[in-house]
Scaffold this active site. Structure first.
Site, PDB file in Angstrom:
ATOM      1  N   ASP A  63       0.856  -1.186   0.000  1.00  0.00           N
ATOM      2  CA  ASP A  63       0.000   0.000   0.000  1.00  0.00           C
ATOM      3  C   ASP A  63       0.893   1.237   0.000  1.00  0.00           C
ATOM      4  O   ASP A  63       1.945   1.239   0.644  1.00  0.00           O
ATOM      5  CB  ASP A  63      -0.876  -0.033   1.264  1.00  0.00           C
ATOM      6  CG  ASP A  63      -1.782   1.166   1.373  1.00  0.00           C
ATOM      7  OD1 ASP A  63      -2.098   1.762   0.325  1.00  0.00           O
ATOM      8  OD2 ASP A  63      -2.175   1.510   2.513  1.00  0.00           O
ATOM      9  N   ASP A  67      -4.361   3.543   3.092  1.00  0.00           N
ATOM     10  CA  ASP A  67      -5.770   3.146   3.240  1.00  0.00           C
ATOM     11  C   ASP A  67      -5.905   1.646   3.568  1.00  0.00           C
ATOM     12  O   ASP A  67      -7.008   1.113   3.612  1.00  0.00           O
ATOM     13  CB  ASP A  67      -6.595   3.516   1.991  1.00  0.00           C
ATOM     14  CG  ASP A  67      -6.199   2.706   0.764  1.00  0.00           C
ATOM     15  OD1 ASP A  67      -5.205   1.937   0.841  1.00  0.00           O
ATOM     16  OD2 ASP A  67      -6.867   2.836  -0.279  1.00  0.00           O
ATOM     17  N   ASP A  71      -1.851  -1.020  -3.674  1.00  0.00           N
ATOM     18  CA  ASP A  71      -2.172  -0.216  -4.861  1.00  0.00           C
ATOM     19  C   ASP A  71      -0.992  -0.219  -5.833  1.00  0.00           C
ATOM     20  O   ASP A  71       0.068  -0.782  -5.546  1.00  0.00           O
ATOM     21  CB  ASP A  71      -2.574   1.206  -4.450  1.00  0.00           C
ATOM     22  CG  ASP A  71      -1.563   1.856  -3.517  1.00  0.00           C
ATOM     23  OD1 ASP A  71      -0.354   1.625  -3.718  1.00  0.00           O
ATOM     24  OD2 ASP A  71      -1.969   2.581  -2.590  1.00  0.00           O
ATOM     25  N   ASP A 140      -5.484 -10.924 -15.492  1.00  0.00           N
ATOM     26  CA  ASP A 140      -6.561 -11.877 -15.290  1.00  0.00           C
ATOM     27  C   ASP A 140      -7.724 -11.459 -16.182  1.00  0.00           C
ATOM     28  O   ASP A 140      -8.121 -10.286 -16.163  1.00  0.00           O
ATOM     29  CB  ASP A 140      -7.006 -11.776 -13.820  1.00  0.00           C
ATOM     30  CG  ASP A 140      -7.066 -13.113 -13.143  1.00  0.00           C
ATOM     31  OD1 ASP A 140      -7.723 -13.997 -13.694  1.00  0.00           O
ATOM     32  OD2 ASP A 140      -6.468 -13.255 -12.058  1.00  0.00           O
ATOM     33  N   ASP A 242      -9.916 -16.665 -16.464  1.00  0.00           N
ATOM     34  CA  ASP A 242     -10.607 -17.065 -15.249  1.00  0.00           C
ATOM     35  C   ASP A 242     -11.892 -17.846 -15.555  1.00  0.00           C
ATOM     36  O   ASP A 242     -12.688 -17.405 -16.393  1.00  0.00           O
ATOM     37  CB  ASP A 242     -10.976 -15.791 -14.473  1.00  0.00           C
ATOM     38  CG  ASP A 242     -11.704 -16.068 -13.187  1.00  0.00           C
ATOM     39  OD1 ASP A 242     -11.049 -16.492 -12.235  1.00  0.00           O
ATOM     40  OD2 ASP A 242     -12.936 -15.850 -13.137  1.00  0.00           O
ATOM     41  N   GLU A 296      -7.975 -21.483 -16.676  1.00  0.00           N
ATOM     42  CA  GLU A 296      -8.500 -22.163 -15.498  1.00  0.00           C
ATOM     43  C   GLU A 296      -9.569 -23.096 -16.052  1.00  0.00           C
ATOM     44  O   GLU A 296     -10.631 -22.637 -16.462  1.00  0.00           O
ATOM     45  CB  GLU A 296      -9.109 -21.156 -14.527  1.00  0.00           C
ATOM     46  CG  GLU A 296      -9.606 -21.793 -13.261  1.00  0.00           C
ATOM     47  CD  GLU A 296     -10.166 -20.773 -12.266  1.00  0.00           C
ATOM     48  OE1 GLU A 296      -9.909 -20.931 -11.083  1.00  0.00           O
ATOM     49  OE2 GLU A 296     -10.861 -19.829 -12.680  1.00  0.00           O
ATOM     50  N   HIS A 370      -4.224 -17.316  -5.140  1.00  0.00           N
ATOM     51  CA  HIS A 370      -5.179 -16.558  -4.329  1.00  0.00           C
ATOM     52  C   HIS A 370      -6.425 -17.366  -3.969  1.00  0.00           C
ATOM     53  O   HIS A 370      -7.251 -16.911  -3.194  1.00  0.00           O
ATOM     54  CB  HIS A 370      -5.585 -15.293  -5.091  1.00  0.00           C
ATOM     55  CG  HIS A 370      -6.355 -15.642  -6.333  1.00  0.00           C
ATOM     56  ND1 HIS A 370      -5.752 -16.269  -7.407  1.00  0.00           N
ATOM     57  CD2 HIS A 370      -7.653 -15.499  -6.655  1.00  0.00           C
ATOM     58  CE1 HIS A 370      -6.658 -16.487  -8.339  1.00  0.00           C
ATOM     59  NE2 HIS A 370      -7.821 -16.035  -7.910  1.00  0.00           N
ATOM     60  N   ASP A 371      -6.599 -18.540  -4.562  1.00  0.00           N
ATOM     61  CA  ASP A 371      -7.746 -19.395  -4.235  1.00  0.00           C
ATOM     62  C   ASP A 371      -7.356 -20.537  -3.304  1.00  0.00           C
ATOM     63  O   ASP A 371      -8.169 -21.433  -3.050  1.00  0.00           O
ATOM     64  CB  ASP A 371      -8.331 -20.014  -5.522  1.00  0.00           C
ATOM     65  CG  ASP A 371      -9.032 -18.974  -6.376  1.00  0.00           C
ATOM     66  OD1 ASP A 371      -9.490 -17.956  -5.828  1.00  0.00           O
ATOM     67  OD2 ASP A 371      -9.104 -19.185  -7.602  1.00  0.00           O
TER      68      ASP A 371
HETATM   69  C1  GLC Z   1     -11.795 -17.927 -10.281  1.00  0.00           C
HETATM   70  C2  GLC Z   1     -10.935 -17.040  -9.423  1.00  0.00           C
HETATM   71  C3  GLC Z   1     -11.577 -16.895  -8.084  1.00  0.00           C
HETATM   72  C4  GLC Z   1     -12.931 -16.265  -8.251  1.00  0.00           C
HETATM   73  C5  GLC Z   1     -13.791 -17.070  -9.227  1.00  0.00           C
HETATM   74  C6  GLC Z   1     -14.973 -16.286  -9.677  1.00  0.00           C
HETATM   75  O1  GLC Z   1     -11.804 -19.209  -9.817  1.00  0.00           O
HETATM   76  O2  GLC Z   1      -9.649 -17.569  -9.358  1.00  0.00           O
HETATM   77  O3  GLC Z   1     -10.791 -16.114  -7.220  1.00  0.00           O
HETATM   78  O4  GLC Z   1     -13.583 -16.185  -7.017  1.00  0.00           O
HETATM   79  O5  GLC Z   1     -13.080 -17.395 -10.407  1.00  0.00           O
HETATM   80  O6  GLC Z   1     -14.572 -15.291 -10.565  1.00  0.00           O
END
Ligand code: GLC
Length: 594
Positions: A63, A67, A71, A140, A242, A296, A370-371
Site C-alpha cells: 500500500d 488506506d 495499490d 486476469d 478465469d 482455469e 489466491h484461491d
Molecule cells: C476464479 C478465481 C476466483 C474467483 C472465481 C470467480 O476461480 O480464481 O478467485 O472467485 O473465479 O470469478
C-alpha cells in the site's frame, strides 16, 4: 475458487485449467504485436515454457497511501524486489473497476482501473516498470461473468428491450421456475436470481453480484475480443482466463443428471461450444500478438488437453485442479482429512498429468495462489522446527517439475496460514457463503472454522510481510485483512541478506532451473513411486540426468533406487551440508546431477 460444495456435492473437480497468459519477449509496448505464437514447437514461440511466473495479489502486496489496501504506486515501489527474485513474468490478479464483492473478480468496467489501485496512468507506469526490467505481465481475464454494476447489466436488468438483455442468460418468469442450477457463492445455493424489472431470472454460477455473460451471443463475444485487444495494444503480455471452462452453456437447460451430485463441475463446465469459442478467440485476438495464455479449466486430462493441444490453436497452458484439491474429506467443503494426505496417491496424480503434457501441450506447476491456502501450511509443516526446511523443500518441488511454475507472492519468505479463529476476521465471499450454509443447516460451525484454518482462501491473501515495522511495512493504515502476527520474524528484510534464507533459496532455485535445461524441457519419471514418504523423480534431457529427492515427512526417510549416486553432484539442497545420498533428513530436498 473451489468447486467443493458444503454438503452433498463435494467436488472432486477434476481440474480447472487456468489458461495462462502470454507475453512478448522484450516487454516494451507494442512489441507483443508480432507473430502468432501459438505454434509452440519453435524455440522463439516457446518462451513461456522457460519462464517462472510470480503471482502478485495487488491488494495485499504494498500500500502507498495508508488506506490499508495495496495499490499500483505501492507495487511500483517494489519493482526492484520482484526483479531481484529472478522471475520472468508477473500475473496480476484483477485490477479493473470493480465493487469488489469477490475482490475484483466482479468487473464493472473492463477498460478502467479499480479506483483503490490508482489510475490508468499508474497502471501504465507499473507495466512499463516491469517491462523495463524485462518482466512480462499477464492480466486476469474474467469473462465468464461480470459485476451486476456493469453498465451492460444495469441496462439489461432494466428492460427486456435493452440492447444488452441478450448479453446475459435469462429465464422469463412466465415460463415458471427455471430449471435448477447450483451457484458456488450463493447462500441459497440457487444460480437463478429473480429480477423484477424484467420479470425474469438471471443466471449466476458465482454470487448474484456476478451475472454470467451470454457467450452464445456473437455480439457479446465481439465486445470481449475488442476489450482484449485494448489491453494487448497497451502492451500486456498475455491473459489468465478465469473460470473460462464455464463460458459456454447448454441453453436448452436440460435437467441435471443424477451424476451431477458430487461432480457438478463436470456438468456445468465444458459446455457445447466452449472450444469453438476458444478457437475463435485465438483467431480473432491471440493469433495477432506474441503473447501467452493460460486457462482455469475443468475436467479430466483429455478435456484439459483440448485447451492446450497446439494443433487446435486455442491456448498455451492450463492449470489442473486434481492435485491441489487432493486430501479433503469427500462430500464436504474443503475439510482437510485429519489423517493427512496419501503421498503415493498424490504422486500418481502428478504422474498422470505430467505424462500427458509430455506428449503434447504444456502444463503448469503450482502449490498456491489466491484461491488456495499457503503452501507451507497445506503441503509442508509450518511448526517452528520445520517451517524453514519444509518451505524450501516445496520451493524445490515447484521449480523442478515439468511445466511452467507459478509461484505465489510471500511463499518465497515462507509465509504460512494466518488461521483465523473467528468468522468475523474473514473477508472472502466463498468462506462467508459456506459458513452461512453450514449455519442454516445447523451444522458444526466450530468444526467448519477449524477446517478453514487449513484450507480457506484468505489464508493466502494476508498482506506481504516486508519488515518488522508497523503492519509488516505493508501499510501505515489498518490493513484490509489482518497481517500474520509472525511478520516480526518472518519478513523480507530479515531474509534479504541471509544467504541461508528461504528468500535466497528461492532465488538460487530459479537460477538452477534456468541453467539446467533438463529441469525445464527434460522428460519426467517417478522414482520409487510407492514410497509413502518421499517424492522423487528423474529429469532427463539429451543424456543428462537430474534426480530430485523430496522428503515430505518430519522424519528420516530413504529413497529406494538403483540409481548410481557415487558420482552424483549436489546441485542444490535445503540443508547447509547436503550430500548425494538416499537417506534424507526431515523435509530434506536434494537436486542431484547424475
Ligand atoms: C476464479 C478465481 C476466483 C474467483 C472465481 C470467480 O476461480 O480464481 O478467485 O472467485 O473465479 O470469478
Amino acid at each position: 475458487m473451489s468447486f467443493h460444495r458444503t454438503t452433498s456435492f463435494s467436488l472432486t473437480l477434476a481440474l480447472l485449467a487456468l489458461t495462462l497468459f502470454s507475453c512478448q519477449p522484450n516487454g516494451p509496448k507494442s512489441d507483443n504485436k508480432t507473430a502468432q505464437n501459438n505454434t509452440p514447437t519453435t524455440a522463439k514461440s516457446d518462451w513461456w515454457k522457460e519462464a517462472v511466473v510470480y503471482q502478485i495479489y495487488p491488494r495485499s502486496f504494498q500500500d502507498s497511501d495508508g488506506d490499508g489496501l495495496g495499490d499500483f504506486k505501492g507495487s511500483i515501489s517494489r519493482l526492484d524486489y520482484v526483479k531481484n527474485l529472478g522471475v520472468d513474468m508477473v500475473w496480476l490478479n484483477p485490477v479493473y473497476a470493480s465493487p469488489n464483492k469477490d475482490n475484483g473478480y466482479d468487473i464493472s468496467d473492463y477498460q478502467n482501473i479499480m479506483k483503490e489501485f490508482g489510475t490508468m496512468e499508474d497502471f501504465d507506469r507499473l507495466l512499463n516498470g516491469f517491462h523495463e526490467r524485462k518482466i512480462k505481465v499477464f492480466m486476469d481475464l474474467v469473462v465468464n461473468h461480470c459485476s451486476n454494476e456493469h453498465e451492460w447489466f444495469k441496462s439489461a436488468s432494466a428492460s427486456r428491450e435493452s440492447p444488452y438483455y441478450n448479453y446475459f442468460h435469462w429465464w422469463p418468469a412466465e415460463n415458471g421456475k427455471p430449471p435448477y442450477r447450483w451457484s458456488i457463492f450463493d447462500e441459497k445455493g440457487d444460480a437463478w436470481e429473480y429480477n423484477k424489472a424484467t420479470n425474469s431470472y438471471y443466471l449466476h454460477y458465482f454470487s448474484d453480484y456476478q451475472p454470467d455473460l451470454n457467450w452464445e451471443n456473437p455480439k457479446l463475444r465481439e465486445e470481449i475480443y475488442k476489450m482484449m485487444r485494448f489491453w494487448l495494444d497497451k502492451g500486456i503480455d498475455g491473459f489468465r482466463l478465469d473460470a473460462i471452462a464455464f463460458c459456454s452453456k447448454d441453453t436448452n437447460w436440460p435437467p441435471l443428471p443424477e451424476q451431477y451430485k458430487g461432480n457438478w463441475g463436470m456438468y456445468y463446465a465444458n459446455g457445447p461450444h466452449l472450444h469453438e469459442y476458444m478457437q475463435e478467440m485465438n483467431r480473432e485476438v491471440f493469433s495477432k500478438y506474441n503473447i501467452a495464455t493460460v486457462a482455469e479449466a475443468l475436467g479430466d486430462v483429455e478435456g484439459v488437453m483440448k485447451f492446450v493441444d497446439p494443433e487446435r490453436k486455442e491456448l498455451n497452458m492450463a492449470y489442473s485442479f486434481e492435485a491441489i484439491d487432493f486430501g479433503y474429506l469427500p462430500k464436504e467443503y474443503k475439510m482437510p482429512d485429519p489423517k493427512g494426505y496419501d503421498l503415493v496417491a498424490w504422486k500418481k496424480i502428478y504422474e498422470k498429468w505430467t505424462n500427458a503434457f509430455e506428449t503434447k501441450g504444456w502444463g503448469t506447476m503450482y502449490l498456491a495462489n489466491h484461491d488456495q491456502p499457503r503452501m507451507l501450511t497445506r503441503w509442508g509443516n509450518d511448526s517452528p522446527e520445520f517451517r524453514d526446511v519444509s518451505s524450501k523443500m516445496l520451493t524445490t518441488f515447484v521449480l523442478s517439475m515439468r511445466g511452467t511454475p507459478y509461484y505465489y507472492y510471500g511463499d518465497e519468505i515462507g509465509m504460512n496460514n494466518i488461521k483465523f479463529d473467528k468468522v468475523e476476521e474473514y473477508n472472502d465471499i466463498e468462506l462467508l457463503t459456506n459458513y452461512a450454509q453450514v449455519k442454516a443447516k445447523g451444522g458444526d460451525l466450530k468444526r467448519f472454522l477449524e477446517g478453514m484454518k487449513i484450507s480457506s482462501r484468505d489464508n493466502g491473501r494476508t498482506p506481504m510481510q516486508w519488515d518488522n515495522t508497523l503492519n509488516s511495512g505493508f501499510s501505515t493504515g489498518a490493513p484490509w485483512l489482518k497481517v500474520n502476527p509472525n511478520y516480526t520474524t518472518v519478513n523480507v528484510a530479515a531474509q534479504q541478506n541471509d544467504p541461508a534464507s528461504n528468500l535466497n533459496y528461492f532465488r538460487k532455485m530459479i537460477q538452477l532451473r534456468k541453467n539446467t535445461p533438463a529441469l525445464i524441457h527434460g522428460d519426467w519419471e517417478l522414482i520409487d513411486a510407492e514410497n509413502p514418504d518421499v517424492f522423487a523423480y528423474l529429469r532427463t534431457l539429451d543424456g543428462k540426468k537430474v534426480a530430485v529427492f523430496l522428503n515430505f515427512k518430519a522424519k528420516q526417510s530413504t529413497v529406494r533406487t538403483d540409481l548410481d549416486l557415487t558420482k552424483a553432484k549436489v546441485l542444490l539442497g535445503n540443508y547447509t551440508d547436503p550430500s548425494a545420498t538416499v537417506t534424507l533428513r526431515p523435509y530434506e530436498a536434494l537436486v542431484l546431477e547424475l
